[in-house]
Write an enzyme that holds these catalytic residues in place. Structure first.
Site, short mmCIF file in Angstrom:
data_model
loop_
_atom_site.label_atom_id
_atom_site.label_comp_id
_atom_site.label_asym_id
_atom_site.label_seq_id
_atom_site.Cartn_x
_atom_site.Cartn_y
_atom_site.Cartn_z
N ARG A 254 0.05 -0.11 -16.20
CA ARG A 254 0.36 -0.72 -14.91
C ARG A 254 0.51 -2.22 -15.16
O ARG A 254 -0.43 -2.89 -15.59
CB ARG A 254 -0.75 -0.42 -13.90
CG ARG A 254 -0.51 -0.98 -12.50
CD ARG A 254 -1.23 -2.29 -12.33
NE ARG A 254 -1.27 -2.76 -10.96
CZ ARG A 254 -1.71 -3.97 -10.60
NH1 ARG A 254 -2.16 -4.83 -11.50
NH2 ARG A 254 -1.71 -4.34 -9.34
N LEU A 255 1.70 -2.75 -14.96
CA LEU A 255 2.02 -4.13 -15.27
C LEU A 255 1.72 -5.00 -14.07
O LEU A 255 2.37 -4.91 -13.03
CB LEU A 255 3.50 -4.27 -15.65
CG LEU A 255 3.99 -3.30 -16.75
CD1 LEU A 255 5.50 -3.46 -16.94
CD2 LEU A 255 3.26 -3.55 -18.06
N ASP A 256 0.71 -5.86 -14.21
CA ASP A 256 0.25 -6.66 -13.08
C ASP A 256 1.28 -7.70 -12.66
O ASP A 256 1.83 -8.42 -13.49
CB ASP A 256 -1.07 -7.35 -13.47
CG ASP A 256 -1.61 -8.23 -12.37
OD1 ASP A 256 -1.94 -7.69 -11.29
OD2 ASP A 256 -1.68 -9.46 -12.57
N ALA A 257 1.52 -7.79 -11.37
CA ALA A 257 2.28 -8.88 -10.73
C ALA A 257 3.49 -9.33 -11.54
O ALA A 257 3.56 -10.47 -11.99
CB ALA A 257 1.35 -10.07 -10.47
N GLU A 293 3.63 -3.50 -10.83
CA GLU A 293 3.23 -4.03 -9.53
C GLU A 293 4.17 -5.18 -9.21
O GLU A 293 4.27 -6.13 -9.98
CB GLU A 293 1.80 -4.55 -9.54
CG GLU A 293 1.37 -5.05 -8.15
CD GLU A 293 0.39 -6.20 -8.19
OE1 GLU A 293 -0.04 -6.62 -7.10
OE2 GLU A 293 0.07 -6.69 -9.28
N HIS A 322 1.58 -2.06 3.72
CA HIS A 322 1.51 -3.01 4.84
C HIS A 322 1.93 -2.36 6.16
O HIS A 322 1.31 -2.60 7.21
CB HIS A 322 2.38 -4.23 4.56
CG HIS A 322 2.00 -4.99 3.32
ND1 HIS A 322 0.80 -4.83 2.69
CD2 HIS A 322 2.70 -5.91 2.61
CE1 HIS A 322 0.75 -5.62 1.63
NE2 HIS A 322 1.88 -6.28 1.56
N GLY A 390 -9.57 -6.49 -1.29
CA GLY A 390 -10.06 -7.81 -1.65
C GLY A 390 -9.46 -8.93 -0.83
O GLY A 390 -10.03 -10.01 -0.71
#
Length: 604
Positions: A254-257, A293, A322, A390
């Site tokens: 999972r590749l963050d941001a 992501e 959202h 968070g």
């Protein structure tokens, strides 16, 4: 060039480090009071050194001056400021024939190693795998486990992307967890961070230009993927991705941001990674994936290089979260300003994104593009994840924000959707412990900066008060799951409801993920009703979701006769009693109580 320390057996180890500007590099062994010079190989320095057994501690000394840990360290047993350790990756895999799972079959469970169990270790997860498998989970996603400062952290402050966090149990314990997962038919997704390094213990700039000031990320300097000397950085990241797949048998990254990964070269680093993983799969007969992501809503992430894309296998849909979250909670601060209607959630269900080059009031510009050319199993959706929980100032989960009936509604919206569902640890039984940001940095100035940054972030949401102190041990402990409660009372009912939803998802042919042309969404805005119609050949399923405070009716437009197979109002699910008919036909009406869902299967 294969960077880092690679144990060759027979007490021999090959050391390789990228240091293009150094005039002299040596590997130093503090416990042996020994130092061995490395030989320059272009921009790299390398040597094979004898009398180096596994677990040997070492540092790299640059230009006969300061010595630092290895930027590609595979283990930091004495935290981020200490020496690196040699790792022997020889391991007796019990599930060596595992080749992975089809992407479209994944039901993902995101967890944080440190708070998932009281022990906070890889080993402590293993006894819980049978219960996750019984629930229907077939993939766990580990929040980052690369070495970070101290012993508690979300993981996104990691500074050694190759090193397994020492407080979680280290390299062997991670392999034991992965092997156990595979024996239970569970794939393992690893969360990796290629958009920035953490601030404490970050010595990479002493070795080479890993960073560029050309771009800025929310966390500081951007990683150098397209400036001078960027090939060394790209090699470092490629090697890291392949390292997790090969040495630890990880199934997906999972590749963050990725929106904070800046690369304006002719071949984006994401495409570079996708090609490397595809080649790895072919060579090893594996099914490993890259999952991005991204808040870009950009189909280029997924499209193959032949269509001008990067070829990543899947990406998250923040819009789905959202749109669902605002229907459930009515929150409208920050980025939630852009959402809140049934029409938007119906669009998320049908089109993956709400914003497909539409005007975003929050961004004050147009955002996103159309992804209707991509199959639905290339999108990961959820009602909760670590970031979104968070981002609540007190780390409140949905269980603290909405009713029990709405928790069932959220579960159905995710698990009956045409996309890859992801659960956040504990949501399946309505865990009430918060999940707030926590760290264990040692630098007081850094802690003060974190405090200020968190306050500024919550100002966008007009939150009152102050978030919990990130460095406090109590903050960390408050986030631990209450696993023993998962089968008690309403917790047990919700757990059974999740299990039933997953069973239906796997059993009903119409709910199998396939072609985007096999489903459509609809809505009645005034009634706060959203519907989803799935079909596959002669099979069909109809999901109806009432997000409103009043009982609503839906006049069936779909042809044929339909049999009810799930109703969240049933007493079995602690509902007030179902009012929707067991069987209905076209033009007849279905009634739904407030905050409820019903699922019908077409009779053939």
């Amino acid at each position: 060039m294969n960077v880092g320390a690679h144990y060759l057996g027979d007490r021999r180890c090959q050391f390789t480090v990228w240091a293009p500007f150094a005039k002299d590099v040596a590997v130093q062994f503090p416990a042996q009071s020994r130092e061995v010079a490395l030989v320059r190989e272009g921009e790299y320095w390398q040597a094979i050194v004898a009398d180096v057994p596994p677990e040997t501690l070492y540092l790299f000394r640059l230009d006969q001056a300061e010595a630092y840990p290895d930027p590609a360290s595979q283990y930091q047993p004495k935290d981020v400021h200490g020496p690196s350790a040699v790792v022997d990756h020889n391991f007796d895999w019990q599930c060596s024939q595992w080749s992975g799972l089809p992407l479209a079959s994944l039901i993902i469970y995101e967890l944080h190693v440190g708070t998932f169990t009281p022990e906070g270790t890889f080993s402590a997860i293993i006894p819980r795998l049978p219960e996750l498998a019984d629930l229907g989970i077939n993939a766990i996603e580990l929040m980052p486990v690369a070495q970070f400062p101290g012993d508690r952290n979300w993981g996104y402050d990691g500074v050694y992307p190759f090193a397994v966090q020492h407080s979680y149990g280290g390299p062997t314990a991670l392999k034991q967890l992965v092997d156990a997962c595979h024996q239970h038919g569970i794939a393992v997704v690893m969360d990796v961070v290629y958009n920035h390094f953490g601030p404490e213990g970050n010595y990479t700039s002493q070795f080479a230009p890993y960073f560029t000031e050309k771009y800025r990320t929310p966390w500081g300097s951007a990683i150098n993927f397209d400036e001078a000397y960027s090939e060394g950085v790209r090699n470092y990241v490629r090697q890291n991705a392949l390292y997790w797949l090969q040495a630890y048998h990880i199934d997906a990254l999972r590749l963050d941001a990725i929106h904070a990964i800046y690369d304006f070269g002719a071949k984006h680093i994401l495409q570079d990674l996708a090609e490397a993983v595809a080649e790895f799969n072919q060579q090893h007969n594996r099914r490993c994936y890259l999952i991005a992501e991204s808040d870009l809503n950009d189909g280029r992430v997924l499209r193959p290089a032949s269509q001008g894309g990067y070829g990543v296998d899947a990406q998250w849909s923040d819009d789905f979260h959202h749109a669902l979250h605002t229907l459930l909670t009515h929150q409208n601060q920050g980025y939630y300003r852009d959402f809140g209607t049934c029409q938007q959630f119906a669009k998320a269900l049908e089109k993956s994104f709400v914003y497909t080059w539409d005007y975003s009031p929050f961004r004050q510009r147009r955002h996103g593009n159309d992804v209707s050319d991509r199959p639905p199993y290339e999108f990961v959706v959820c009602s909760q994840n670590h970031d979104q929980i968070g981002n609540q100032m007190l780390g409140e989960r949905l269980s603290q924000l909405v009713s029990f009936d709405q928790l069932k509604l959220a579960a159905g919206a995710v698990l009956l959707s045409p996309y890859l569902p992801m659960l956040f640890m504990g949501e399946e039984y309505g865990e009430k412990a918060p999940f707030v940001y926590f760290v264990s940095h040692s630098d007081p100035d850094l802690l003060a900066a974190i405090r200020q940054g968190r306050a500024k972030e919550f100002a966008h949401f007009h939150a009152e008060g102050e978030p919990p102190e990130a460095a406090a041990v109590e903050t960390f402990k408050s986030c631990h799951l209450h696993w023993a409660e998962r089968e008690e009372g309403a917790h047990g009912t919700l757990l059974a409801f999740y299990k039933r939803l997953i069973q239906l998802r796997q059993q009903l042919p119409a709910l199998q993920l396939g072609d985007r042309r096999d489903f459509e969404a609809f809505y009645q805005e005034s009634d706060r009703l959203v519907g989803l119609h799935h079909w596959h050949n002669q099979q069909a399923a109809l999901c109806l979701f009432n997000f409103g405070e009043e009982t609503v009716t839906y006049s069936l437009e779909q042809p044929g006769s339909w049999q009810k197979c799930l109703d969240s109002n049933d007493p079995q699910w602690q509902g007030p009693g179902a009012i929707a008919a067991e069987q209905v036909s076209q033009a007849q009406t279905v009634s739904l109580l407030p905050h409820s869902l019903v699922l019908y299967e077409k009779l053939t």
